[in-house]
Write a protein that holds these residues in place. Structure first.
Motif, PDB file in Angstrom:
ATOM      1  N   GLU A  15       0.945  -1.056  -0.143  1.00 34.34           N
ATOM      2  CA  GLU A  15      -0.136   0.104  -0.198  1.00 34.34           C
ATOM      3  C   GLU A  15       0.812   1.527   0.020  1.00 34.34           C
ATOM      4  O   GLU A  15       1.496   1.544   1.143  1.00 34.34           O
ATOM      5  CB  GLU A  15      -0.962   0.044   1.430  1.00 34.34           C
ATOM      6  CG  GLU A  15      -1.928  -1.086   1.263  1.00 34.34           C
ATOM      7  CD  GLU A  15      -3.033  -0.858   0.150  1.00 34.34           C
ATOM      8  OE1 GLU A  15      -3.269   0.249  -0.262  1.00 34.34           O
ATOM      9  OE2 GLU A  15      -3.600  -1.817  -0.156  1.00 34.34           O
ATOM     10  N   PRO A  18      -0.958   7.310  -3.203  1.00 37.36           N
ATOM     11  CA  PRO A  18      -1.371   7.553  -4.559  1.00 37.36           C
ATOM     12  C   PRO A  18      -0.392   7.225  -5.577  1.00 37.36           C
ATOM     13  O   PRO A  18       0.994   7.299  -5.165  1.00 37.36           O
ATOM     14  CB  PRO A  18      -1.595   9.049  -4.693  1.00 37.36           C
ATOM     15  CG  PRO A  18      -1.698   9.619  -3.125  1.00 37.36           C
ATOM     16  CD  PRO A  18      -0.837   8.454  -2.163  1.00 37.36           C
ATOM     17  N   LYS A  19      -0.798   6.952  -6.849  1.00 35.40           N
ATOM     18  CA  LYS A  19       0.198   6.601  -7.602  1.00 35.40           C
ATOM     19  C   LYS A  19       1.070   7.412  -8.256  1.00 35.40           C
ATOM     20  O   LYS A  19       0.514   8.298  -8.592  1.00 35.40           O
ATOM     21  CB  LYS A  19      -0.580   5.677  -8.823  1.00 35.40           C
ATOM     22  CG  LYS A  19       0.501   4.848  -9.877  1.00 35.40           C
ATOM     23  CD  LYS A  19      -0.181   4.050 -10.911  1.00 35.40           C
ATOM     24  CE  LYS A  19       0.612   3.826 -11.967  1.00 35.40           C
ATOM     25  NZ  LYS A  19       1.578   2.709 -11.549  1.00 35.40           N
ATOM     26  N   THR A  22       5.292   9.677 -13.567  1.00 35.66           N
ATOM     27  CA  THR A  22       6.571   9.125 -14.087  1.00 35.66           C
ATOM     28  C   THR A  22       7.685  10.203 -14.076  1.00 35.66           C
ATOM     29  O   THR A  22       8.873   9.924 -14.508  1.00 35.66           O
ATOM     30  CB  THR A  22       6.375   8.532 -15.657  1.00 35.66           C
ATOM     31  OG1 THR A  22       5.656   9.577 -16.408  1.00 35.66           O
ATOM     32  CG2 THR A  22       5.543   7.184 -15.488  1.00 35.66           C
ATOM     33  N   LYS A  30       9.986   8.894  -4.676  1.00 37.08           N
ATOM     34  CA  LYS A  30       8.979   9.532  -5.315  1.00 37.08           C
ATOM     35  C   LYS A  30       8.168  10.195  -4.128  1.00 37.08           C
ATOM     36  O   LYS A  30       8.134   9.537  -3.318  1.00 37.08           O
ATOM     37  CB  LYS A  30       8.316   8.367  -5.861  1.00 37.08           C
ATOM     38  CG  LYS A  30       8.969   7.652  -6.987  1.00 37.08           C
ATOM     39  CD  LYS A  30       8.304   6.712  -7.746  1.00 37.08           C
ATOM     40  CE  LYS A  30       9.145   5.970  -8.870  1.00 37.08           C
ATOM     41  NZ  LYS A  30      10.207   5.153  -8.310  1.00 37.08           N
ATOM     42  N   THR A  32       4.150  11.837  -3.465  1.00 32.45           N
ATOM     43  CA  THR A  32       2.792  12.308  -3.868  1.00 32.45           C
ATOM     44  C   THR A  32       2.026  12.811  -2.869  1.00 32.45           C
ATOM     45  O   THR A  32       2.604  12.822  -1.612  1.00 32.45           O
ATOM     46  CB  THR A  32       2.420  10.871  -4.244  1.00 32.45           C
ATOM     47  OG1 THR A  32       2.321   9.920  -3.315  1.00 32.45           O
ATOM     48  CG2 THR A  32       2.883  10.358  -5.557  1.00 32.45           C
ATOM     49  N   ASP A  34      -2.129  12.711  -0.945  1.00 34.89           N
ATOM     50  CA  ASP A  34      -3.341  11.993  -1.083  1.00 34.89           C
ATOM     51  C   ASP A  34      -4.331  12.907  -0.905  1.00 34.89           C
ATOM     52  O   ASP A  34      -4.171  14.237  -0.724  1.00 34.89           O
ATOM     53  CB  ASP A  34      -3.326  10.947  -0.112  1.00 34.89           C
ATOM     54  CG  ASP A  34      -3.436  11.160   1.478  1.00 34.89           C
ATOM     55  OD1 ASP A  34      -3.631  12.243   1.839  1.00 34.89           O
ATOM     56  OD2 ASP A  34      -3.295  10.343   2.082  1.00 34.89           O
ATOM     57  N   ALA A  81       9.565   1.257  -1.208  1.00 28.09           N
ATOM     58  CA  ALA A  81       8.669   0.761  -2.613  1.00 28.09           C
ATOM     59  C   ALA A  81       9.450  -0.446  -2.891  1.00 28.09           C
ATOM     60  O   ALA A  81       8.963  -0.977  -3.749  1.00 28.09           O
ATOM     61  CB  ALA A  81       8.862   1.701  -3.681  1.00 28.09           C
TER      62      ALA A  81
END
Length: 698
Positions: A15, A18-19, A22, A30, A32, A34, A81
């Motif tokens: 989990e 959010p994706k 790229t 990375k 992100t 939510d 990740a």
């Protein structure tokens, strides 16, 4: 990390919030956000299967934290990740060759400033931890306000194994959060703990499953999670007077395991906490200087070298193991333990013997071993289910690999081969665990000699990681490749050796053990001989080791090597034959040189007055090992000096902080070693004559 665990974790769906797009501006991270305005920072170090903290990673981490400060999200979640785990610690490559403590301190200061930056963020922070969380990775997690562990996570500070202690603030943060009797014990031993234990210690706030991560994160960030807080006991244990008493006890425990002279890191950690444990700021500052000082010690540099020797030997195993079913013939001490180890590592194993009693004994020992090394009772049951008693030897027909571990008698082994070779399936490998019989002699009666290899395990199988993979001139190269891959698949370190008397490890150990027998002949106290080896840094002395291995095996190997090397080896004393004839074989019979109770040798203390260990005694024991290793290298028995050092460390326990017998010679100076051997040869005989291989060794 264990390849089977990596495979299991590889299937995990993480989990990760959010994706991410790229177009990340970062190489290793990375970032992100939510719907609740929470930032998710995913650590995914480029081009690696595991996250480690290198200089460039830490630099980028700091830039990410600065961006987060500017953006002021509602909270921050830090996750890996990588399916394999959170963070495996520092990038050990950056520790190699460090020689200037000031340079090390500057680098560690800038790395720790990043961890301090994370701790100082003025927003709620939570680390979500799966898989392994070790060393510097745990220090990053400790700088977050909350820690959520996924079931199956493992936590620990293994720095002590590299001759170091934590250096990114871990010593201060861990002892302030978790009772120092437990937090110090974990740092001093390098042991890892599971998520449940971490929760009970207060290291993590909650343990959850992957599917509940989102809810757990929201609870942690928005104040609904009951946080683990240091209790009164933690604060009391960090008070000056109590620290002094606890530190004294910790030092006496550390001394049982290793001396300050050989392994300074545990003592440096105890000193650090005893002196500064009452003040986080003082401890953080002192930690850097202490870490830098340790980093440049020969102990740390040699242990870092040993770390890479292990990695190198793991790579030699290759991949693509095709062995699923192992058939072991001979359920004695070695055969039974090899079978138990293979079954514990996921192999289906059939175990054959002429009598049922040895098989029953092997299964009983297997159950005891699994109880110690396997955590889940269901996994213990499964391992025992894979270990199949096979009185009729029917397992041969389906086995991919047959390991013969019958007594060291050429005729007996040849008789066994004659009975089993016609029943083997076409692609099966036949391996012998012989420690003394050259494969050239064993292969003479075989129809398919190209499929015979040596797989020489060491005793105790569950503790010594080395397996010598022995080849002869007529081997099929593919068979050797498959044998190496099998050794890797059972979490052992393979050493490719060419068949010659004693292979490498026994050939190196024999002069060490026989020299000890000569000293006994000269009426030197056996405890003093053992003390000389232990003073050098061996885990146990040669007399105790002979008892551990078995005096009958020592005698067989010694006799076999003397037929080949003659006066290059000390003579075998007649009284050793008498002891073997009387079945005083050491640990396995309860009596050898020492009396053995519950697997331990009973040793009285050496008298206060009387003879003491001398440098000459130490040289007489250890220099012949270096001499034989150079000879094996010169003869091409092993083709790599690093592999020789790795083999003696992982197969005999040779003082790891010395970096192996060849590294020891290099450090001491080849000229010094050669002249010391010459002096011993003049005084005690040709067995100490320096090998011609020293002329080309560097």
């Amino acid at each position: 990390m264990d390849s089977k665990i990596m495979t299991a974790l590889g299937d995990r769906v993480l989990e990760l919030g959010p994706k991410p797009g790229t177009d990340s501006p970062y190489k290793h991270f990375k970032l992100t956000r939510d719907a609740d305005g929470v930032a998710w920072l995913l650590f995914d170090r480029a081009e690696t299967s595991a996250n480690t903290l290198s200089s460039d990673v830490m630099e980028e981490f700091d830039a990410v934290l600065a961006a987060i400060e500017t953006e002021r999200p509602a909270g921050l979640v830090i996750r890996s990740a990588k399916p394999s785990g959170f963070i495996a610690g520092a990038d050990v490559n950056e520790f190699r060759g460090a020689s200037d403590p000031e340079t090390v301190e500057t680098r560690i200061r800038s790395a720790r400033a990043v961890v301090d930056h994370l701790e100082a963020l003025r927003l709620p922070t939570v680390a979500v931890i799966h898989g392994f969380c070790l060393g510097g990775g745990l220090e990053v997690a400790l700088a977050c306000q909350a820690r959520i562990a996924i079931e199956g996570a493992r936590f620990g500070f293994p720095e002590v194994m590299l001759g170091l202690h934590p250096g990114l603030g871990g010593t201060a943060r861990f002892t302030a959060l978790v009772n120092p009797t437990q937090s110090m014990a974990l740092m001093l031993t390098g042991r890892t703990i599971d998520a449940r234990r971490a929760r009970s210690l207060g290291l993590v706030d909650t343990v959850t499953q992957e599917r509940h991560v989102h809810n757990a994160v929201k609870d942690a960030l928005f104040g609904r999670l009951k946080r683990a807080r240091p209790g009164l006991l933690v604060r009391a244990a960090n008070v000056g007077l109590v620290r002094g008493l606890l530190a004294k006890r910790m030092r006496s425990e550390a001394a049982k395991a290793a001396s300050r002279e050989h392994y300074p890191a545990p003592y440096a950690l105890i000193d650090l906490w005893e002196t500064h444990g009452g003040s986080k700021a003082a401890m953080l500052k002192a930690e850097q200087a202490s870490f830098a000082k340790l980093m440049v010690t020969p102990t740390a540099q040699n242990l870092i070298r040993v770390f890479f020797l292990r990695e190198q030997m793991k790579k030699a195993a290759g991949s693509g193991n095709a062995v699923k079913h192992v058939h072991v013939i001979g359920a004695g001490a070695m055969g039974g333990d090899i079978a138990a180890w293979c079954a514990g590592q996921g192999m289906r194993v059939s175990l054959a013997d002429m009598k049922p009693e040895p098989i029953a004994g092997a299964v009983k020992r297997a159950a005891e071993l699994y109880g110690k090394i396997i955590r889940k009772p269901t996994d213990v049951r499964d391992a025992l289910d894979r270990l199949i008693p096979d009185m009729d030897g029917e397992g041969v027909r389906n086995a991919d690999l047959i390991i013969e571990a019958v007594p060291e008698k050429l005729e007996l082994k040849q008789k066994v081969y004659a009975g089993l070779e016609p029943r083997m399936k076409p692609g099966a490998i036949l391996a012998t665990n012989t420690s003394s019989i050259p494969l050239q002699d064993l292969r003479t009666t075989l129809a398919r000699p190209d499929r015979l290899v040596g797989l020489h395990f060491f005793n105790p199988v569950s503790r010594l990681q080395l397996v010598e993979v022995v080849s002869h001139d007529g081997n099929d190269p593919q068979v050797l490749k498959e044998a190496l891959a099998f050794v890797g698949a059972i979490d052992r370190l393979p050493l490719p050796v060419k068949s010659s008397p004693g292979f490498l490890v026994n050939r190196a150990l024999t002069p060490y053990m026989l020299e000890a027998m000569v000293m006994l002949d000269e009426k030197i106290d056996q405890r003093l001989i053992d003390a000389a080896a232990e003073q050098f840094g061996m885990p146990m002395g040669p007399i105790e080791l002979a008892d551990q291995v078995g005096l009958d095996i020592c005698l067989d190997v010694g006799d076999m090597l003397r037929t080949r090397f003659g006066d290059l080896l000390p003579p075998t004393p007649a009284w050793l034959r008498e002891k073997v004839a009387k079945s005083e074989l050491g640990r396995k019979t309860g009596k050898g040189f020492y009396v053995w109770k519950d697997g331990k040798a009973e040793k009285a203390q050496l008298p206060e007055t009387g003879p003491r260990v001398t440098d000459q005694m130490i040289d007489g024991l250890v220099l012949p090992m270096s001499n034989v290793c150079v000879a094996a290298l010169r003869e091409g028995v092993v083709d790599d000096a690093d592999a020789v050092d790795g083999a003696t460390i992982f197969g005999t326990g040779y003082a790891p902080f010395r970096g192996g017998p060849l590294n020891y010679a290099r450090t001491r100076g080849v000229e010094n070693v050669v002249s010391s051997l010459r002096a011993l040869a003049e005084r005690f005989g040709e067995r100490f004559a320096p090998d011609p291989g020293w002329n080309s060794f560097s």
